[in-house]
Design an enzyme around this catalytic site. Structure first.
Site, PDB file in Angstrom:
ATOM      1  N   HIS A 147      38.166  46.110  34.741  1.00  0.00           N
ATOM      2  CA  HIS A 147      39.302  46.027  33.804  1.00  0.00           C
ATOM      3  C   HIS A 147      39.220  47.059  32.670  1.00  0.00           C
ATOM      4  CE1 HIS A 147      39.809  42.438  35.985  1.00  0.00           C
ATOM      5  NE2 HIS A 147      39.062  41.652  35.248  1.00  0.00           N
ATOM      6  N   ASP A 172      31.202  42.302  35.016  1.00  0.00           N
ATOM      7  CA  ASP A 172      32.369  41.420  35.089  1.00  0.00           C
ATOM      8  C   ASP A 172      33.627  42.061  34.494  1.00  0.00           C
ATOM      9  OD1 ASP A 172      33.566  38.900  35.724  1.00  0.00           O
ATOM     10  OD2 ASP A 172      33.580  38.430  33.586  1.00  0.00           O
ATOM     11  N   ARG A 212      35.490  26.384  55.536  1.00  0.00           N
ATOM     12  CA  ARG A 212      34.592  25.533  56.322  1.00  0.00           C
ATOM     13  C   ARG A 212      34.911  24.070  56.103  1.00  0.00           C
ATOM     14  NH1 ARG A 212      29.348  27.460  53.537  1.00  0.00           N
ATOM     15  NH2 ARG A 212      30.764  26.820  51.903  1.00  0.00           N
TER      16      ARG A 212
END
Ligand SMILES: NC(=O)c1ccc[n+]([C@@H]2O[C@H](COP(=O)([O-])OP(=O)(O)OC[C@H]3O[C@@H](n4cnc5c(N)ncnc54)[C@H](OP(=O)(O)O)[C@@H]3O)[C@@H](O)[C@H]2O)c1
Length: 503
Positions: A256, A251, A59
């Site tokens: 992971h 997270d 944007r």
């Protein structure tokens, strides 16, 4: 002694098809810190297709020249003298965009024009380097503008790269997959987990399945426990808005840590092919023992308090900019998991990740059992340390095996020695960083290093009830333990930490 095999079967630039890489969120952190440096390093190493174009979208109203300047300034010293940068930047462009239908129709025409000018043959990769709530919006808009269809509205292919986080629980992950699948087939979707592209992580499969001496030992009869540790020295940095709503389990664990566990525990696939490997990975997640804190499963959650790292005082998590001062978000977690199958029954897998620990370290620890008959303990009064295999990703990419030897000299006493293998030792070729590797694979159409839909959903199906139990717990203080920044985590986790770091 090293013996080299001619092995680099990565597609060279001639085998890579020309394409346009469209990055949404091009004014952001991921673009300038990971994506553009990765693409630039691929360019320098001759790993980009010819021709190619990179179109940054966002944007922010920028011209192409201003976009290049912005990246040049952010990329820092390492690029300043590089003539290669200017040659690379000739392929960079910026397209200001609003996330609405009209804007995407104009984008479609813009890409067609690039195809005509640069002969990029209608091949497009769309990288979603934007906040996750925009992923379904962009998928819809690409579909609506005819940019998602493979070989239909234009002659080439269309691929979409989805960055983590891929949902925040099972329901949102399933909904995101459903939206993506309305416009993109599964083989067009590339869900990135760049951990998977780290050399030592990939090497885990080779190490396990290309050597005959380890596989017979790789089971409950010889392995006492497995540790998977991703320790970080940094705190929440500039990601507090995202992190305070997510915490360490979303997270690090859902993606992971789960991938590292799966690579360590999976059965050998019948073929070294994407689907065969993904099938074996999915089986491991399906075999995880149900995790219930109520029923006694072990989890330790922590949050860092004020402390010291490297002689420097650092603030508590709750005092970080953008974090709720009463935040219950964990920044540390230890989970003890079990894979219920013949190979792994009752072998604990300790998964540990945390922020503001004393140093950054990523490792898989395979702790073998003690010898069955303690021959030397009785004679020498000495304990015999069991063998340990370390697969390290950070600070060094290395594999280390500890074993017992006799100390030189007249008396008989044992000493523990380590055989070290450093991953890049004797290798003179150029190394690809993890992000470059996944981008290269996406250009080549290779899915091996990406999450497949079922893997993502199985991983969330396992973790979502755990998150619910933790987040809806009537007394969260029972679960959340504080630890000083710079320490090895909260008190209840210290014994396990000492076990895993006592090498
Ligand atoms: N940064 C990392 O190291 C990292 C690592 C792994 C995964 N990821 C994931 O990758 C994605 C991008 O990360 P990032 O750190 O680059 O994010 P970011 O800097 O917060 O945002 C990237 C760009 O997205 C655009 N944007 C922000 N909010 C928007 C909104 N509400 N509507 C439309 N556009 C918006 C902005 O560009 P404009 O204002 O110009 O449109 C911004 O520059 C995230 O989903 C993140 O979770 C990031």
């Amino acid at each position: 002694m090293e013996q080299l095999h001619a092995c680099d079967d990565r597609p060279g630039p001639a085998a890579l098809e020309p394409c346009i890489i469209v990055i949404f969120g091009a004014s952001g952190d991921l673009t300038s810190r990971k994506l553009i440096p990765a693409l630039f390093s691929m360019y320098v190493q001759g790993n980009m297709p010819g021709p190619f174009a990179i179109v940054g979208c966002g944007r922010t109203p920028l011209t192409g020249a201003a976009f290049k300047e912005l990246l040049f300034a952010r990329l820092g010293e390492r690029l300043r003298d590089s003539r290669a940068w200017h040659a690379f930047a000739d392929n960079l462009d910026y397209f200001p965009i609003a996330y609405d239908r009209q804007s995407f129709q104009v984008l479609a025409r813009h890409l067609e024009q690039i195809d005509r000018e640069k002969q990029t043959r209608g091949n497009r990769i769309f990288d979603l380097a934007v906040p996750p709530d925009l992923y379904p919006v962009i998928a819809e808009l690409l579909g609506g503008a005819g940019l998602a269809a493979q070989y239909q509205t234009f002659p080439g292919w269309s691929r979409i790269i989805v960055e983590k986080p891929f949902g925040r629980d099972l329901e949102t992950a399933v909904a995101l997959n459903a939206t993506l699948h309305e416009h993109f087939a599964e083989e067009q979707i590339y869900r990135i987990d760049h951990y998977l592209a780290k050399e030592t992580v990939q090497n885990t499969l080779i190490f396990r399945f290309a050597n005959s001496i380890f596989e017979p030992l790789w089971n409950r009869h010889h392995i006492e426990y497995v540790g998977i540790v991703a320790a970080e020295e940094i705190g929440v940095e500039s990601r507090s808005g995202y992190y305070d709503n997510s915490g360490v389990l979303r997270d690090m664990f859902q993606n992971h840590m789960m991938q590292l566990l799966v690579l360590t525990a999976m059965e050998p696939p019948a073929r070294f092919e994407t689907d065969a490997i993904q099938d074996e990975k999915a089986k491991v997640i399906r075999s995880l023992r149900d995790f219930s804190i109520e029923q006694g499963s072990r989890i330790c959650l922590g949050q860092y308090g004020q402390g010291e790292i490297g002689g420097r005082s650092v603030p508590a998590y709750r005092s970080e900019a953008g974090v709720d001062p009463r935040s219950p978000t964990p920044t540390f977690a230890l989970m003890e998991l079990y894979v219920d199958n013949w190979r792994w029954q009752d072998v604990p897998f300790y998964l540990i990740s945390g922020k503001r620990l004393p140093r950054k370290e990523t490792r898989i620890i395979i702790q073998f059992r003690e010898v069955p008959h303690r021959l030397f303990r009785e004679v020498l009064g000495q304990n015999i340390n069991a063998n340990r295999l370390l697969i390290e990703t950070y600070p060094e990419e290395a594999i280390r095996l500890t074993f017992q030897t006799k100390n030189p000299g007249a008396s008989i006493c044992l000493r523990t020695m380590t055989m070290d293998f450093f991953y890049h030792q004797h290798y003179k070729g150029a190394a690809l960083d993890a992000y470059a590797r996944v981008l290269l694979d996406c250009i080549a159409g290779d899915h091996m290093l990406f999450w497949r839909q079922d893997g993502i959903e199985l991983s969330w199906a396992f973790l979502t009830p755990v998150l619910q139990e933790c987040e809806e717990c009537p007394s969260p203080e029972r679960l959340l333990h504080f630890y000083p920044a710079g320490s090895w985590g909260p008190e209840p986790a210290r014994k396990t930490m000492a076990l895993l770091f006592g090498d």
